[in-house]
Design a protein around this motif. Structure first.
Motif, PDB file in Angstrom:
ATOM      1  N   ASP A 235      40.892  34.401  35.619  1.00 24.89           N
ATOM      2  CA  ASP A 235      42.095  34.008  36.565  1.00 24.89           C
ATOM      3  C   ASP A 235      43.406  34.188  36.002  1.00 24.89           C
ATOM      4  O   ASP A 235      44.410  34.357  36.580  1.00 24.89           O
ATOM      5  N   ALA A 236      43.344  34.114  34.856  1.00 22.69           N
ATOM      6  CA  ALA A 236      44.569  34.297  33.872  1.00 22.69           C
ATOM      7  C   ALA A 236      45.049  35.926  33.972  1.00 22.69           C
ATOM      8  O   ALA A 236      46.453  36.073  33.395  1.00 22.69           O
ATOM      9  N   PHE A 237      44.272  36.733  34.233  1.00 25.21           N
ATOM     10  CA  PHE A 237      44.800  38.069  34.393  1.00 25.21           C
ATOM     11  C   PHE A 237      45.841  38.361  35.272  1.00 25.21           C
ATOM     12  O   PHE A 237      45.636  37.883  36.529  1.00 25.21           O
ATOM     13  N   PRO A 238      47.082  38.646  35.052  1.00 23.28           N
ATOM     14  CA  PRO A 238      48.204  38.613  35.904  1.00 23.28           C
ATOM     15  C   PRO A 238      48.003  39.567  37.132  1.00 23.28           C
ATOM     16  O   PRO A 238      49.492  39.548  38.064  1.00 23.28           O
ATOM     17  N   TYR A 239      47.343  40.737  37.106  1.00 21.81           N
ATOM     18  CA  TYR A 239      47.272  41.418  38.197  1.00 21.81           C
ATOM     19  C   TYR A 239      46.197  41.278  39.047  1.00 21.81           C
ATOM     20  O   TYR A 239      45.266  40.837  38.943  1.00 21.81           O
ATOM     21  N   GLU A 240      46.397  42.106  40.259  1.00 19.65           N
ATOM     22  CA  GLU A 240      45.327  42.145  41.142  1.00 19.65           C
ATOM     23  C   GLU A 240      44.173  43.213  40.524  1.00 19.65           C
ATOM     24  O   GLU A 240      44.331  44.371  40.396  1.00 19.65           O
TER      25      GLU A 240
END
Length: 697
Positions: free
Chosen positions: A153-158
């Motif tokens: 969830d910490a991945f900043p992109y879709e």
């Protein structure tokens, strides 16, 4: 009062999406580059020829268009345009000119049979490897933990759909008891590293160590920064190891790996040396394996038997090869560009000092950096001095592959840390460098470089949402040879995202094939062309697996009907693409889709094109029912079915009677004779034939 800031994820319990799910996939299954006059093509039965273009011929009152292919001597082959799908562009990964085949000679048959022998050997090796891997015992990782979800969830992109699929495939492999050996293939910046990060996190959650192996120190440092940043909130120790570190630092890392205090290590081939051992290694991630030497590759082979291995490559794997290896080499493809990625603005022009100055100043004005490529070590310093004189305010440094390793790495690391504005270098920058702040590329004497190099160099810029510029320059008033003109034209033509599936990346794809199949196969690929080689490999693998599918029957429709794309309906250069789309439509639904697309884009099809589409629809229904031939003899249509056709004789008889047709049977082969109307066919009579086949089934 107090102000509290909440994120969308905290309120909604999920990440907020703008509905951007990544760009469109860059490679479509089965898309072929359009044939252009003057290009070499391969006919599976007649060999390598030169495509000369389309020509219209009228024979006995029937007009049709043909693709003309010239062979050795003055031999010419006329291929009906609606069968143009049988011609494949000749690709070999080399810029050498292939030798034209002689029509009717045994030379082509010999080349094919030699390639077939080699292909069978490759297929046997691949299947042995596959069988050994299936029986090997490895470690089955646990299902995802809540921490895994938090990390992701910490991945900043879709994520792109391809990324999500690749992540699911990698995790499924890791949870199986056999060692994983998956190849992750995707263009630069398409999200391979994120897939690797999630796999590494999963391994660490099971108290296993992870080794990330990269070919250069610069890449090692780049990956180290990325991993360190993403793993910062978690009790995970990340280290990196290379020759660049002091002996004391190296010893400390090696000690940490041995006693298990280091969870993830990122390093060059230094990691493969005998003094490096792990407390409990569970996953090895390899970036660009083809760039390691023979000795290192042998060590990696041994690793594959014991631990899970994820190999990442930006060298594209051709779709045809990917399909033929399905189920043998586990492969995940990332084909979707990030949603904010912009195509690189590409210019091919004469060298001009004013242009160079303006291009560099424009980049510096927006806080960016510049690559200036000159592919000769001798004179590189002088070129750097000229750049300094043109733009005195720029901090300029030069680099080339003959510099001592430590000095080269120090220059590159300083450039990454923005201590310099312009890097004047040879083509050493073409592989692996990922510096988002560099968005202008200037290539001097671009006509001296190969297409693969030009494409790779262009891939060094435009890796963020900032618009990037690439200038390919050649000397003023210089006579450029035909090959160089074609290369420069290609790099300019294919400036859109994912131009990779077009000709500009084809020679790279063949390099990708070499990485999987081995260099010794290159001669056979050259002899028969890449597409045919891959088809032969696929058939050999299926045969050895014992599940060779029954080859689909190709229905030949030979009727006296004028069927072609009339002049003026589509632009002349697109005609061949229309013919190819019609020829490649294998099912009735695909033919109707092509017809709908043409109608939508160009308007109602004229009568000859209606006939061409009707013939294609008849052929598609024939293929479905294993019809070998539809011909006309005098006042009768002959519909010949392939031997062993499983249609019930009663059904055939019933439909034949309804249509006033005669049914003939010779052993296990049926032939239907239908009464014909008129001297030449029309869309009406073609429709009647199609309806007969639809009635059958």
């Amino acid at each position: 009062g107090r102000l509290v800031l909440l994120t969308a994820a905290e309120v909604l319990g999920r990440r907020w999406s703008l509905g951007l799910k990544g760009g469109a996939p860059t490679q479509e299954v089965g898309v072929q580059p359009a044939l252009r006059p003057g290009e070499y093509v391969v006919h599976p039965d007649h060999g390598i020829g030169l495509y000369k273009g389309l020509t219209m011929l009228t024979v006995e009152g029937v007009t049709r268009e043909y693709a003309v292919v010239q062979y050795a001597g003055e031999d010419r082959l006329y291929v009906p345009a609606d069968q143009v799908g049988i011609l494949q562009p000749y690709l070999s990964g080399e810029e050498t000119t292939p030798r034209l085949s002689h029509l009717g000679s045994r030379q082509w048959k010999r080349a094919k049979s030699r390639a077939l022998e080699a292909v069978r050997e490759v297929a046997v090796d691949l299947l042995e490897l596959y069988a050994a891997r299936e029986t090997a015992q490895g470690y089955a990782f646990s299902p995802d933990t809540p921490w895994q979800r938090e990390f992701e969830d910490a991945f900043p992109y879709e994520e792109t759909p391809d990324q999500l699929r690749a992540i699911a495939e990698v995790k499924a492999d890791m949870e199986k008891p056999r060692p994983m050996d998956r190849l992750l293939c995707g263009d630069v910046g398409y999200g391979k590293t994120e897939v690797a990060l999630r796999a590494a996190f999963k391994a660490v959650m099971d108290h296993k160590q992870v080794a990330v192996l990269v070919p250069t120190t610069i890449l090692a440092q780049q990956h180290y920064r990325t991993f360190k940043e993403r793993f910062a909130p978690y009790p995970v120790t990340v280290a990196w190891l290379c020759r660049f570190k002091s002996p004391a630092e190296q010893r400390a890392v090696i000690r940490g790996l041995k006693n298990g205090t280091i969870d993830i290590v990122i390093g060059t081939h230094r990691l493969l040396q005998d003094d490096v051992s792990f407390a409990d290694l569970g996953l090895v991630i390899i970036d660009e394996e083809q760039r390691f030497g023979v000795v290192q590759k042998e060590k990696l082979k041994l690793l594959r038997r014991e631990v899970d291995v994820l190999t990442m490559t930006a060298t594209p794997i051709p779709r045809t090869l990917y399909m033929s290896l399905t189920g043998i080499r586990d492969t995940s493809l990332l084909l979707t560009p990030p949603p904010d990625r912009l195509p690189v603005e590409t210019y091919v022009m004469e060298e001009n000092p004013v242009l160079i100055r303006e291009a560099i100043r424009r980049e510096l004005a927006r806080g960016g950096q510049v690559y200036f490529v000159y592919n000769r070590v001798v004179g590189l310093g002088e070129v750097a001095d000229r750049v300094r004189a043109l733009v005195p305010e720029a901090r300029v440094v030069s680099a080339h592959g003959q510099m001592p390793d430590e000095k080269l790495e120090r220059v590159m690391l300083d450039f990454i840390d923005r201590k310099y504005d312009v890097l004047v270098a040879t083509t050493i920058i073409e592989n692996g460098l990922d510096i988002g702040n560099v968005n202008t590329l200037i290539v001097k004497d671009a006509d001296q470089l190969g297409l693969a190099q030009l494409y790779q160099l262009k891939g060094r810029v435009g890796r963020t949402d900032r618009l990037a510029y690439a200038y390919f320059l050649y000397q003023r008033d210089k006579l450029i040879n035909e090959g160089a003109k074609r290369r420069l034209q290609a790099i300019r033509d294919f400036a859109d995202l994912g131009a990779g599936f077009k000709i500009a990346k084809r020679d790279l794809e063949i390099r990708g094939a070499g990485n999987i199949l081995g260099v010794e196969q290159h001669g056979h690929i050259q002899a028969v062309g890449f597409e045919l080689y891959c088809r032969m490999l696929k058939e050999a693998i299926e045969e050895l697996k014992g599940k060779k599918e029954e080859a689909p029957v190709e229905t030949v429709v030979e009727l006296p009907v004028s069927a072609f794309v009339p002049e003026g309906y589509v632009p002349e250069h697109q005609k061949i693409e229309v013919y190819r789309a019609i020829a490649d439509a294998a099912t009735p639904a695909e033919v109707l889709a092509v017809a709908a697309a043409l109608r939508d884009r160009y308007g109602p099809p004229p009568s000859p094109l209606e006939n061409l589409l009707a013939v294609a629809l008849l052929r598609a229904h024939g293929r479905r029912l294993r019809v070998r031939q539809v011909t006309r003899q005098g006042e009768l249509y002959r519909i010949v079915f392939a031997p062993g056709q499983t249609l019930k004789a009663e059904r055939l008889g019933m439909v034949a009677q309804k249509c006033n047709a005669r049914l003939c049977r010779q052993k296990d082969q049926f032939t239907v004779l239908l009464p014909a109307t008129g001297r030449h066919e029309s869309s009406g009579s073609l429709k009647k034939l199609t309806e007969f086949l639809v009635e059958l089934g």
